[in-house]
Design a protein around this motif. Sequence first.
Motif, PDB file in Angstrom:
ATOM      1  N   VAL A   1       4.942   0.478  -4.942  1.00 18.16           N
ATOM      2  CA  VAL A   1       4.612   0.683  -3.530  1.00 18.16           C
ATOM      3  C   VAL A   1       3.332   1.501  -3.400  1.00 18.16           C
ATOM      4  O   VAL A   1       2.426   1.163  -2.610  1.00 18.16           O
ATOM      5  CB  VAL A   1       5.778   1.377  -2.806  1.00 18.16           C
ATOM      6  CG1 VAL A   1       5.409   1.677  -1.354  1.00 18.16           C
ATOM      7  CG2 VAL A   1       7.036   0.506  -2.849  1.00 18.16           C
ATOM      8  N   PHE A   2       3.234   2.567  -4.177  1.00 17.27           N
ATOM      9  CA  PHE A   2       2.067   3.462  -4.098  1.00 17.27           C
ATOM     10  C   PHE A   2       0.789   2.720  -4.479  1.00 17.27           C
ATOM     11  O   PHE A   2      -0.242   2.822  -3.790  1.00 17.27           O
ATOM     12  CB  PHE A   2       2.299   4.661  -5.019  1.00 17.27           C
ATOM     13  CG  PHE A   2       1.317   5.775  -4.831  1.00 17.27           C
ATOM     14  CD1 PHE A   2       1.448   6.664  -3.779  1.00 17.27           C
ATOM     15  CD2 PHE A   2       0.260   5.943  -5.709  1.00 17.27           C
ATOM     16  CE1 PHE A   2       0.543   7.701  -3.595  1.00 17.27           C
ATOM     17  CE2 PHE A   2      -0.647   6.970  -5.544  1.00 17.27           C
ATOM     18  CZ  PHE A   2      -0.512   7.859  -4.476  1.00 17.27           C
TER      19      PHE A   2
ATOM     20  N   PHE B   1      -0.475   0.219  -1.803  1.00 25.55           N
ATOM     21  CA  PHE B   1      -1.179   0.796  -0.660  1.00 25.55           C
ATOM     22  C   PHE B   1      -2.574   1.298  -1.047  1.00 25.55           C
ATOM     23  O   PHE B   1      -3.487   1.279  -0.214  1.00 25.55           O
ATOM     24  CB  PHE B   1      -0.349   1.905  -0.032  1.00 25.55           C
ATOM     25  CG  PHE B   1       0.671   1.385   0.929  1.00 25.55           C
ATOM     26  CD1 PHE B   1       0.283   0.877   2.157  1.00 25.55           C
ATOM     27  CD2 PHE B   1       2.010   1.367   0.604  1.00 25.55           C
ATOM     28  CE1 PHE B   1       1.209   0.382   3.055  1.00 25.55           C
ATOM     29  CE2 PHE B   1       2.946   0.869   1.483  1.00 25.55           C
ATOM     30  CZ  PHE B   1       2.543   0.376   2.713  1.00 25.55           C
TER      31      PHE B   1
ATOM     32  N   ILE C   1       2.171   7.732   1.547  1.00 25.94           N
ATOM     33  CA  ILE C   1       2.526   6.339   1.840  1.00 25.94           C
ATOM     34  C   ILE C   1       2.661   6.125   3.342  1.00 25.94           C
ATOM     35  O   ILE C   1       2.159   5.131   3.894  1.00 25.94           O
ATOM     36  CB  ILE C   1       3.820   5.960   1.093  1.00 25.94           C
ATOM     37  CG1 ILE C   1       3.547   5.851  -0.411  1.00 25.94           C
ATOM     38  CG2 ILE C   1       4.375   4.636   1.617  1.00 25.94           C
ATOM     39  CD1 ILE C   1       4.767   5.573  -1.245  1.00 25.94           C
TER      40      ILE C   1
ATOM     41  N   ALA D   1       5.062  -4.663  -1.473  1.00 26.69           N
ATOM     42  CA  ALA D   1       5.351  -3.251  -1.226  1.00 26.69           C
ATOM     43  C   ALA D   1       6.552  -3.087  -0.304  1.00 26.69           C
ATOM     44  O   ALA D   1       7.382  -2.184  -0.502  1.00 26.69           O
ATOM     45  CB  ALA D   1       4.120  -2.570  -0.624  1.00 26.69           C
TER      46      ALA D   1
END
Length: 590
Positions: free
Chosen positions: A201-202, A205, A345, A390
């Motif tokens: 996810v990190f 982004f 996030i 994500a």
Amino acid sequence: MHSSSPPSHDDSSAQTLQSEHAQMSAVNSAFKTVLHHFKKHVGIGIICAVGYFDPGNWSVDIQAGASFGYRPMLFVIFLAGIIAILFQVLAARLGCVTGLDLAHHCRLLLHDHPTHPLLVRRLVLYPLYALCEIAIISTDLAELLGSAIGLSLLFPKLPLWSTVLLTGFDVFIFLIIGDPSRTGRPVRFFELVIIILVAIVFVCFILLLVKVHPNWPQVFLGFIPSEGLLQTQPNAVYTAIGIIGATVMPHSLFLGSNLATQDRVSQPPQPLPTPADARQPPFLPRLKRLWRSILYFSRSERDDGKDYTSRHEFRQNNSIEFIRAHLGYGTVDVIFSLLGLAVPINSAILILAATMFYSPDNNNSIGLVTMHTLMLQRLGAAAALIFALALVCAGQTASVTATLAGQIVSEGFIMWNVSPFVRRLLTRLISLIPSMIVAISSGGAGINALLIGSQVVLSVVLPFVAFPLIYLTSSKMVMTVKTPKVIQEKVIDTLPIPSTHTVSLVSDAMSTHQRPLPVTTDIDVVERNLENHDGSIKHPSTQACGTQEYGVVDFSNGYIVTVLACAIWVVVLIANVYAIVMLAMGQTGS
């Protein structure tokens, strides 16, 4: 006269080499220490941080960025992160010091009230448990819907109801990984899977931010408080309240307090293998226990030797050695995870929406599907794919932690020790049924409405969960630890983090029938009158071997922390009431 000769070149070189060697040794030792504690302690904070960037947060952050831009909503995200850090650190302290999670403490506090036990159970304990269960189900509902939307974006040919159904069965996968809430020790493979998903996810982004090219000077200004929050349209206040309500998650407080009770330092005892086990692969016994639990829906009792029934004034908390080894590092882990993952996030989601869609007259509602469509049109298929990936990873990790928190809540409040399979299956089915109905009948619009409704429920429940947390961590009776006299003199100098940490010496009766001594806050030696079994009083100095001196270390909140936590609680309560009123009036920021 004899004059001292100047040091030779060889001596200077030797001293320089020794100095460099000492510096290298210090750096190497510091690196090994950091690496050791990284391997041992990192994990709890990341698992707790997952709940703070779940799909419910995505919806609120996207709408805030599209409607109001960078400022002042980035500051609101940062403020919500600070509030989350305060509550999460309190939860970690409660679990580390006492050895019990927040749910068990609520039961100890309310189940056997000394004057009105039945009344307190029916009017306080059971309603609070019901609210917590509703919050768990609402959280799981949001994660389920977010993962389903992400899967439908990754695979457009799949209908939405089928992705809801597929996402509903992820609990079976993570059930095989392990159950960190029941072992008393960290399940590192479970934590590693969560860390990998969060890392995905990190990274996603970071790639998206590089793609959209935000106005970075304006982004950094967005984290500075301004009067724009009150001077803009009234919906800005509602949106800000929505960010705070969607960020601070009640289930993460239960989860964090439970994981903080784990022993992450000492080595677990290794039982000697039996001849039958020696002939089997090492993973077969675990698979057999898992299959037996699933097949027969067996009860899964804890066997960790903890005291789950004695009231707070009779309990013995964790040892000072355990607290010294875990409390400071666990606190740092929580703070860095929330500041380094959850806040960035959430900020990245808002920055993306503000960079792509913000305009002063933009009043359109932008959901997850609309965000993906617009990214596909403006940034291309690769960016849209990264966004969907994500979303799936965030939804899956948050879903696992939500169902795990549900298990912790039921075991703590009502001592419901069913198997993890049954508990998680029930939570998932309760979330799956309304999701399937809405997905089939209303499609994406109904899913978005259900997603927003789940966040409103969480906002309502949060003050009811935060209040007992603040009360318990501020109580000297709950948060004090006894230490033997021989080590109490070293306690203040060796504890890793600041606290009240008041140390006093009192006399302790060795008899199991002795009434517990009240907590003291002075450093002087305190003499206590101890009561005999027949009701007479005798001085402790007359007991030859019946008493010993011990220290009392106070880990309860200081006055500043207590006042700050109470002030934040009042602000959150007022904000949530305001948001509910605005929602009832139809002024939802759209």
